[in-house]
Scaffold this motif. Sequence first.
Motif, PDB file in Angstrom:
ATOM      1  N   TYR A   1     118.113 -21.417 -29.242  1.00 33.57           N
ATOM      2  CA  TYR A   1     116.815 -21.033 -28.677  1.00 33.57           C
ATOM      3  C   TYR A   1     116.762 -21.398 -27.191  1.00 33.57           C
ATOM      4  CZ  TYR A   1     115.217 -25.837 -28.155  1.00 33.57           C
ATOM      5  OH  TYR A   1     115.081 -27.127 -27.732  1.00 33.57           O
ATOM      6  N   ARG A   2     115.825 -20.732 -26.505  1.00 33.38           N
ATOM      7  CA  ARG A   2     115.487 -21.220 -25.170  1.00 33.38           C
ATOM      8  C   ARG A   2     113.998 -21.046 -24.953  1.00 33.38           C
ATOM      9  NH1 ARG A   2     114.893 -17.159 -21.245  1.00 33.38           N
ATOM     10  NH2 ARG A   2     115.834 -15.173 -21.885  1.00 33.38           N
ATOM     11  N   LEU A   3     113.429 -21.946 -24.140  1.00 32.79           N
ATOM     12  CA  LEU A   3     112.000 -21.843 -23.851  1.00 32.79           C
ATOM     13  C   LEU A   3     111.798 -20.851 -22.714  1.00 32.79           C
ATOM     14  CD1 LEU A   3     110.680 -25.532 -24.024  1.00 32.79           C
ATOM     15  CD2 LEU A   3     110.706 -23.790 -25.811  1.00 32.79           C
ATOM     16  N   THR A   4     110.738 -20.068 -22.854  1.00 32.15           N
ATOM     17  CA  THR A   4     110.482 -19.047 -21.841  1.00 32.15           C
ATOM     18  C   THR A   4     108.976 -18.876 -21.666  1.00 32.15           C
ATOM     19  OG1 THR A   4     110.823 -16.718 -21.322  1.00 32.15           O
ATOM     20  CG2 THR A   4     110.593 -17.245 -23.624  1.00 32.15           C
TER      21      THR A   4
ATOM     22  N   GLU B   1     107.936 -15.612 -20.830  1.00 30.76           N
ATOM     23  CA  GLU B   1     107.718 -14.172 -21.010  1.00 30.76           C
ATOM     24  C   GLU B   1     108.683 -13.589 -22.036  1.00 30.76           C
ATOM     25  OE1 GLU B   1     110.192 -12.906 -17.041  1.00 30.76           O
ATOM     26  OE2 GLU B   1     108.049 -13.300 -16.883  1.00 30.76           O
ATOM     27  N   ASP B   2     108.302 -12.464 -22.594  1.00 24.72           N
ATOM     28  CA  ASP B   2     109.120 -11.741 -23.596  1.00 24.72           C
ATOM     29  C   ASP B   2     109.574 -12.637 -24.750  1.00 24.72           C
ATOM     30  OD1 ASP B   2     108.982  -9.460 -22.073  1.00 24.72           O
ATOM     31  OD2 ASP B   2     110.824  -9.941 -20.963  1.00 24.72           O
ATOM     32  N   ALA B   3     108.698 -13.535 -25.191  1.00 24.12           N
ATOM     33  CA  ALA B   3     109.109 -14.459 -26.254  1.00 24.12           C
ATOM     34  C   ALA B   3     109.161 -13.757 -27.609  1.00 24.12           C
ATOM     35  CB  ALA B   3     108.128 -15.617 -26.316  1.00 24.12           C
ATOM     36  N   ASP B   4     110.109 -14.200 -28.464  1.00 25.20           N
ATOM     37  CA  ASP B   4     110.148 -13.720 -29.860  1.00 25.20           C
ATOM     38  C   ASP B   4     109.132 -14.498 -30.686  1.00 25.20           C
ATOM     39  OD1 ASP B   4     112.546 -12.311 -29.206  1.00 25.20           O
ATOM     40  OD2 ASP B   4     113.614 -14.229 -29.390  1.00 25.20           O
ATOM     41  N   ILE B   5     108.963 -15.770 -30.325  1.00 25.97           N
ATOM     42  CA  ILE B   5     108.053 -16.625 -31.091  1.00 25.97           C
ATOM     43  C   ILE B   5     107.110 -17.292 -30.086  1.00 25.97           C
ATOM     44  CG2 ILE B   5     107.894 -18.589 -32.677  1.00 25.97           C
ATOM     45  CD1 ILE B   5     110.894 -18.127 -33.331  1.00 25.97           C
ATOM     46  N   ILE B   6     105.802 -17.203 -30.350  1.00 25.62           N
ATOM     47  CA  ILE B   6     104.835 -17.864 -29.456  1.00 25.62           C
ATOM     48  C   ILE B   6     104.072 -18.920 -30.256  1.00 25.62           C
ATOM     49  CG2 ILE B   6     102.839 -17.559 -27.922  1.00 25.62           C
ATOM     50  CD1 ILE B   6     103.665 -14.599 -27.653  1.00 25.62           C
ATOM     51  N   PHE B   7     104.049 -20.139 -29.733  1.00 30.01           N
ATOM     52  CA  PHE B   7     103.255 -21.198 -30.361  1.00 30.01           C
ATOM     53  C   PHE B   7     102.021 -21.452 -29.522  1.00 30.01           C
ATOM     54  CE2 PHE B   7     107.607 -22.462 -31.879  1.00 30.01           C
ATOM     55  CZ  PHE B   7     107.382 -22.120 -33.201  1.00 30.01           C
TER      56      PHE B   7
END
Length: 450
Positions: A28-31, A33-39
């Motif tokens: 994984y990587r933190l981003t 924008e364009d996230a697959d998963i948003i918390f």
Amino acid sequence: MYKIEIRDFEKKYLIEEMIKIFLRPDEYRLTDEDADIIFNVGSSQDKNLIKREVYNKLSALVKELPPWGILTGIRPVKLWGETFESLKNRDLARKYMRETYLIQEEKLDLIENIYDYQIKACGYAREDRVSVYIGIPFCPTRCLYCSFVSNQKSDSEIERYFIALLKEIRAVGSMLKASGKSVESLYIGGGTPTSLNAKQLDTLLSTVHKSFPMEECLEITVEGGRPDTINYDKLSALKDNKVDRISINPQTMKNETLDIIGRSHSVEMIINAFELAHTIGFKSINGDLIAGLPLETTEDFKSSIERLHALGPDNITVHCLAVKRASRLVDVDKDYHYKQSRVVDSMLKTGRELLSSEGYKPYYLYRQKHMAGAFENTGYCLDDKIGIYNIRIMDEHMDIVSLGAGGISKAYYPEENRLERIPNVSNYEEYINRVDEMIERKRKGMFDRR
Ligand code: SF4
């Protein structure tokens, strides 16, 4: 590679700690924008709420339910004790722990039982007692996974350190006597305290007995640690100076692994050290093992427990391998412990069953960061032969006076139920040069505070 966004929460590292329980750094990587998963789409500032969201989503994704839930703290037994004592009801305390931290029943049973066992075995910490730690930061070689203060130095360097340490022991001992408090338990650890020679061990302990208020002391432990540093003269010096508990730490009973992890001793030397310790006659002998060492299988770990048990230890402490930044293992493979979580889980289960069938009970427990599978380290004991010092430092309701390089003293403020840290420098040369300053730090932070 998952792209993960943590929305509107400043201390992202607290949430990332949770993500790391499920995903390796290369997954994984933190981003932003364009996230697959948003918390935290709802912008909450409640860290536990966000952690529960992470736990629920990622456990569904990777199909694993880490048993400690969202609890990342290292003292779950202390947390249980404080929760239970404030709610005064076991069911309510369990409900709170379950709902707040998502801890599974198996772990709730474990911490509740350990807490009850500790209270029965040594009661609550007393305000007129202290725990004392003395650190000897030298070892014959450096283990692959070591992240402690451990130096490989000549006898003359060890002697220079030793002289500075005696100065700190005498000065702090007289402050402690003047304070009216007395020592409940003393732990000499490291490093490897038996890196000292027999004469130094004798001088160290007799200085402790002369300097500290030891009349009420219930336990003196010396960590023999490395079997290659143990001999008859050293163990006799310990026994003659009222040491009741020693640790001889195999870590594994497999010679090939001992070579890989850089311990300059064999299984044969472990067996000899135990025989010697039994002959000299200590009240309690502890042996440490590590689950998750390189290339070991559950069968290897099971065999280590069986072979260690055959040597007759009163305590067996099962650690999980933790890969910390300061260790050499991190250079070899920084994701090592992530890869190990399944095998460690199976080792711990096997270990628990085996030890319980041999009559060992879990009596203290703590967790570490960077630990394989985010599990726990557990101390087991036979016949109520607990290590009191271990219980008190995890419980944190008592002053802890730490001497030597790397020692961190903790002054306990009962009214606020909080500790203040008073650290010594960790570099042994700095310690030698600045020992007077270390003594003054303790005088101000611990003895002149009231
Ligand atoms: S014996 Fe302990 S302190 Fe010494 S090098 Fe090995 S892990 Fe580090």
